[in-house]
Each structure stands twice: as C-alpha cells, then as structure tokens.
Design a protein around this motif. Structure first.
Motif, PDB file in Angstrom:
ATOM      1  N   ALA A  57       0.803  -1.222   0.000  1.00 38.51           N
ATOM      2  CA  ALA A  57       0.000   0.000   0.000  1.00 38.51           C
ATOM      3  C   ALA A  57       0.839   1.277   0.000  1.00 38.51           C
ATOM      4  N   GLU A  58       2.153   1.146   0.209  1.00 34.62           N
ATOM      5  CA  GLU A  58       2.997   2.339   0.330  1.00 34.62           C
ATOM      6  C   GLU A  58       2.965   3.260  -0.889  1.00 34.62           C
ATOM      7  N   PRO A  59       2.963   2.734  -2.122  1.00 33.19           N
ATOM      8  CA  PRO A  59       2.923   3.644  -3.277  1.00 33.19           C
ATOM      9  C   PRO A  59       1.718   4.585  -3.251  1.00 33.19           C
ATOM     10  N   GLU A  60       0.564   4.091  -2.801  1.00 34.01           N
ATOM     11  CA  GLU A  60      -0.612   4.958  -2.714  1.00 34.01           C
ATOM     12  C   GLU A  60      -0.432   6.028  -1.646  1.00 34.01           C
ATOM     13  N   HIS A  61       0.184   5.660  -0.528  1.00 36.26           N
ATOM     14  CA  HIS A  61       0.480   6.654   0.499  1.00 36.26           C
ATOM     15  C   HIS A  61       1.426   7.723  -0.046  1.00 36.26           C
ATOM     16  N   ASN A  62       2.425   7.280  -0.809  1.00 35.67           N
ATOM     17  CA  ASN A  62       3.414   8.235  -1.314  1.00 35.67           C
ATOM     18  C   ASN A  62       2.813   9.223  -2.313  1.00 35.67           C
ATOM     19  N   VAL A  63       1.809   8.795  -3.050  1.00 30.14           N
ATOM     20  CA  VAL A  63       1.108   9.733  -3.939  1.00 30.14           C
ATOM     21  C   VAL A  63       0.498  10.870  -3.116  1.00 30.14           C
ATOM     22  N   LEU A  64      -0.106  10.503  -1.999  1.00 29.33           N
ATOM     23  CA  LEU A  64      -0.711  11.514  -1.121  1.00 29.33           C
ATOM     24  C   LEU A  64       0.361  12.377  -0.465  1.00 29.33           C
ATOM     25  N   TYR A  65       1.452  11.763  -0.043  1.00 28.95           N
ATOM     26  CA  TYR A  65       2.529  12.537   0.585  1.00 28.95           C
ATOM     27  C   TYR A  65       3.191  13.470  -0.430  1.00 28.95           C
ATOM     28  N   ASP A  66       3.235  13.041  -1.700  1.00 22.77           N
ATOM     29  CA  ASP A  66       3.760  13.934  -2.744  1.00 22.77           C
ATOM     30  C   ASP A  66       2.876  15.175  -2.895  1.00 22.77           C
ATOM     31  N   GLU A  67       1.565  14.971  -2.803  1.00 23.06           N
ATOM     32  CA  GLU A  67       0.644  16.116  -2.868  1.00 23.06           C
ATOM     33  C   GLU A  67       0.885  17.054  -1.693  1.00 23.06           C
ATOM     34  N   ARG A  68       1.059  16.484  -0.516  1.00 22.56           N
ATOM     35  CA  ARG A  68       1.337  17.294   0.673  1.00 22.56           C
ATOM     36  C   ARG A  68       2.633  18.077   0.497  1.00 22.56           C
ATOM     37  N   LYS A  69       3.661  17.415   0.002  1.00 24.32           N
ATOM     38  CA  LYS A  69       4.956  18.083  -0.183  1.00 24.32           C
ATOM     39  C   LYS A  69       4.849  19.230  -1.184  1.00 24.32           C
ATOM     40  N   LYS A  70       4.073  19.030  -2.235  1.00 23.95           N
ATOM     41  CA  LYS A  70       3.908  20.082  -3.236  1.00 23.95           C
ATOM     42  C   LYS A  70       3.282  21.331  -2.620  1.00 23.95           C
ATOM     43  N   ILE A  71       2.295  21.125  -1.742  1.00 23.73           N
ATOM     44  CA  ILE A  71       1.647  22.263  -1.078  1.00 23.73           C
ATOM     45  C   ILE A  71       2.633  22.977  -0.163  1.00 23.73           C
ATOM     46  N   ILE A  72       3.369  22.190   0.619  1.00 24.85           N
ATOM     47  CA  ILE A  72       4.326  22.779   1.560  1.00 24.85           C
ATOM     48  C   ILE A  72       5.440  23.499   0.811  1.00 24.85           C
ATOM     49  N   ASP A  73       5.978  22.865  -0.245  1.00 30.49           N
ATOM     50  CA  ASP A  73       7.065  23.486  -1.022  1.00 30.49           C
ATOM     51  C   ASP A  73       6.628  24.804  -1.638  1.00 30.49           C
ATOM     52  N   GLY A  74       5.347  24.882  -2.035  1.00 26.80           N
ATOM     53  CA  GLY A  74       4.863  26.119  -2.643  1.00 26.80           C
ATOM     54  C   GLY A  74       4.865  27.292  -1.688  1.00 26.80           C
ATOM     55  N   LEU A  75       4.876  26.997  -0.368  1.00 27.33           N
ATOM     56  CA  LEU A  75       4.842  28.059   0.640  1.00 27.33           C
ATOM     57  C   LEU A  75       6.149  28.223   1.408  1.00 27.33           C
ATOM     58  N   ARG A  76       7.048  27.251   1.290  1.00 25.74           N
ATOM     59  CA  ARG A  76       8.268  27.283   2.101  1.00 25.74           C
ATOM     60  C   ARG A  76       9.112  28.534   1.825  1.00 25.74           C
ATOM     61  N   GLN A  77       9.426  28.761   0.570  1.00 22.43           N
ATOM     62  CA  GLN A  77      10.286  29.907   0.245  1.00 22.43           C
ATOM     63  C   GLN A  77       9.591  31.232   0.536  1.00 22.43           C
ATOM     64  N   LYS A  78       8.309  31.251   0.336  1.00 22.82           N
ATOM     65  CA  LYS A  78       7.557  32.487   0.556  1.00 22.82           C
ATOM     66  C   LYS A  78       7.576  32.902   2.021  1.00 22.82           C
ATOM     67  N   HIS A  79       7.512  31.938   2.930  1.00 27.00           N
ATOM     68  CA  HIS A  79       7.394  32.252   4.349  1.00 27.00           C
ATOM     69  C   HIS A  79       8.649  31.931   5.155  1.00 27.00           C
ATOM     70  N   GLN A  80       9.713  31.482   4.466  1.00 27.41           N
ATOM     71  CA  GLN A  80      10.926  31.139   5.185  1.00 27.41           C
ATOM     72  C   GLN A  80      11.672  32.398   5.597  1.00 27.41           C
ATOM     73  N   GLY A  81      12.374  32.328   6.700  1.00 23.92           N
ATOM     74  CA  GLY A  81      13.130  33.473   7.187  1.00 23.92           C
ATOM     75  C   GLY A  81      13.578  33.203   8.601  1.00 23.92           C
ATOM     76  N   ASP A  82      12.773  33.583   9.559  1.00 20.91           N
ATOM     77  CA  ASP A  82      13.068  33.322  10.960  1.00 20.91           C
ATOM     78  C   ASP A  82      12.903  31.819  11.240  1.00 20.91           C
ATOM     79  N   PRO A  83      13.983  31.114  11.643  1.00 22.03           N
ATOM     80  CA  PRO A  83      13.874  29.667  11.860  1.00 22.03           C
ATOM     81  C   PRO A  83      12.992  29.296  13.041  1.00 22.03           C
ATOM     82  N   LEU A  84      12.692  30.251  13.898  1.00 21.51           N
ATOM     83  CA  LEU A  84      11.875  29.966  15.071  1.00 21.51           C
ATOM     84  C   LEU A  84      10.401  30.266  14.849  1.00 21.51           C
ATOM     85  N   ALA A  85      10.091  30.972  13.750  1.00 18.01           N
ATOM     86  CA  ALA A  85       8.697  31.358  13.497  1.00 18.01           C
ATOM     87  C   ALA A  85       7.861  30.126  13.158  1.00 18.01           C
ATOM     88  N   LYS A  86       6.643  30.109  13.652  1.00 16.24           N
ATOM     89  CA  LYS A  86       5.753  29.006  13.323  1.00 16.24           C
ATOM     90  C   LYS A  86       4.976  29.373  12.074  1.00 16.24           C
TER      91      LYS A  86
END
Length: 332
Positions: A57-86
């Motif tokens: 079942a792992e390949p199906e999980h990884n498809v979902l995790y890839d979607e999650r990573k794409k969302i996070i990556d789209g915002l990482r550079q935009k909001h990155q800066g202070d390493p302590l900021a939530k």
C-alpha cells in the motif's frame, strides 16, 4: 501493527509440577507443546503477511505525501526566514517539536533547542519506508534542502524487525520485535559546526549506542535508551508522518490527551514486571542477549544478520564528524 520493543521471557526454570505426571501425560504435554509451536508459527506468518500488505500500500500513500509536499514546497520559500517562526516555511521543524512534546518518553527530558532549529528549519520532507525483503525493516528519512550546515541531502534511521519465534521457547513470542537500529553518518560543513551540534538531541538520534553484555555496569542504562529509541522511531512512522499537519496545528495534543494518561497508568501498572525484567538482566528474548549460547544463535532466522543480539550499531562519537568516512548510509 506495532512491533514489540522487547518480549519478556516466561520463567520455566522454577517449580515444575511435571514430575507428578505419568509417562503418558508427559508425552501428551510434549504433543500439545508441538501444537502450540505450530499455532505460534502461524501467527508469525500472519504478521509477515500484514507487513507485506502494508508495503504493497505504500505507493498509494506516497502519492498523497507527494501532494502534501507540493503544497508545503509552494509556501516554504515564501514564508521562510526566521527559523523559530511558526509558519509553513518551518513546517517540519514545528511538527518535530510537537511530536517530541507529545511523546511521553521524550517530553520531560528532550527538546529541540534554538540552535538545532537553525538546521531543522531546512527539513523539506520526512518519509518512512517498509521493506520485507531480504529482511524485515523500516526506515525514517529526513530530507534537507541545500543549507550552510549539512552536506547531507538526507539523514536516515533504519529499524530492523524480527518476526520469528524461538522453537525452544515459543511462549516468549508476543509479536514482531524491533531488535536493531542503524543511523546515518552526518557530514557537517565545518569542524566548528560538528563540535556544536553532534551531541544535541536530534543529531544523537542518528548515532544509537551498542547494547553491551548484560553483566556490564551500563547495560540497564543503554537498554532503556534503546527501548525509547525504538518506540520513538515507530511513533514517527505510525503517527507523526501520516498526521503531520495536526502536530503542526497543535490539534494532536487535544486528541491524544486522554490516551496519554491511560498509557501512563498502564505503564505504572506494569512497573513491577518491568523491574523484574531489569533485575534479571534481560531486555527481552535471549536471542537479544550478547551472552546467548551458540545453539540459541543458530536457531535465529536465516534472513537475520548474525549479530541479532545487537540493538544499535555504534557510530563512535570521536569519529562522528564532518569529515568522517562513509558509513552504512552517508546521505550524500
């Protein structure tokens, strides 16, 4: 399915009422024990089949995790800066912080400090992978974006699982068991960074100690360290990675509140049993004891490494530096 950390032995060395049995009764006991062994072997087969289904079942999980990573990556550079900021730029940093706070065995003694946060804010993803061949194991991989601290692209921790009963003592089998772990050689970008970070909580996670012989003075202490390590690794795999967003938002705290107290009560109830195990100098089945006899070692699963008694593979702290040679997995 959660693998056990250790399986307590059933003490059959004490009072033995079999001396009161007739010969035909003793033979019947032996026959029934043979039947019991077969039922335990069926159980181990079932456990391996469950792991095989999970791996499938792992390949199906990884498809979902890839979607999650794409969302996070789209915002990482935009909001990155202070390493302590939530914020989403530090998504995995705050997931790990919350995970440690919610893990009863780590919350009171460990935390990610501000210095570690400067590195861990560069984690871009965390994944787990299960393997059933050639041996049963799973790994946790922490992926890093390019940064000024590490030369590693990733850091990986591998946990080996034993799913086999001892034919001589099948009563000791209580499910699959994590029995060994390995870390990744960490390559910092300078000696100063190596000296600063190599002994901090997160990076020590990748240099598990070796379980010494049971008659050595530090056996109990290291045994406890490794049992916590095993539980934390499984906790990351089963809870933190799939439910990461709830650790980030803090919602996991509310949902885990009642269960954590229940677990603590259960742990207290079993305290006497755990103390008895410690006093006997055993962390689980004798196959994990470095003092096990050669006959016992020969009974181990052929797929298992020869050193199945070893919980952790030592990366010497003096050699664990930014310019050390490659290990099992250098992450480069």
């Amino acid at each position: 399915m959660e693998p056990a950390v250790c399986n307590p032995r059933v003490n059959v060395q004490g009072h033995d009422g079999n001396d009161m049995l007739s010969d035909d009764e003793k033979q019947a006991i032996d026959d029934i024990k043979g039947i019991c062994l077969k039922t335990v072997e069926l159980g181990t087969k079932l456990h391996r089949e469950i792991y095989a289904l999970e791996e499938k079942a792992e390949p199906e999980h990884n498809v979902l995790y890839d979607e999650r990573k794409k969302i996070i990556d789209g915002l990482r550079q935009k909001h990155q800066g202070d390493p302590l900021a939530k914020n989403m730029g530090n998504f995995w940093l705050h997931v790990l912080k919350a995970a440690i706070q919610q893990c009863p065995e780590f919350a009171s003694t460990n935390e990610i400090d501000d210095a570690e946060a400067e590195i861990l804010c560069h984690i871009s993803d965390i994944r787990s992978k299960l393997y059933t061949e050639p041996e049963l194991k799973f790994d946790i991989t922490f992926y890093f974006e390019p940064n000024a601290y590490l030369r590693n692209d990733y850091l990986r921790k591998v946990y080996y699982i034993k799913c086999k009963a001892d034919p001589k003592e099948p009563q000791a089998y209580d499910g699959a068991e994590i029995y060994r772990t390995e870390g990744t050689m960490i390559h910092f970008t300078s000696p100063a960074l190596n000296a600063k970070y190599r002994k901090t909580f997160f990076f020590k996670f990748f240099m598990p100690p070796t379980l010494p012989y049971s008659n050595e003075p530090n056996y109990k202490e290291i045994n406890e360290i490794l049992k916590k390590d095993f539980r934390f690794g499984f906790y990351l795999k089963e809870n933190v990675i799939p439910k990461a967003v709830y650790y980030f938002t803090g919602e996991i705290k509310e949902s885990m509140g009642s269960s954590s107290s229940t677990d603590d009560e259960d742990y207290d109830d079993d305290g006497d049993n755990n103390n008895n195990e410690d006093e006997s100098g055993s962390a689980g089945s004798d196959s994990l004891d470095p003092n096990a006899s050669e006959d016992e070692k020969d009974d181990d699963d052929e797929e298992e490494p020869e050193d199945v008694h070893v919980y952790g593979e030592l990366l010497d702290s003096e050699d664990w530096s930014f310019d050390s040679g490659d290990s099992m997995d250098s992450g480069n």
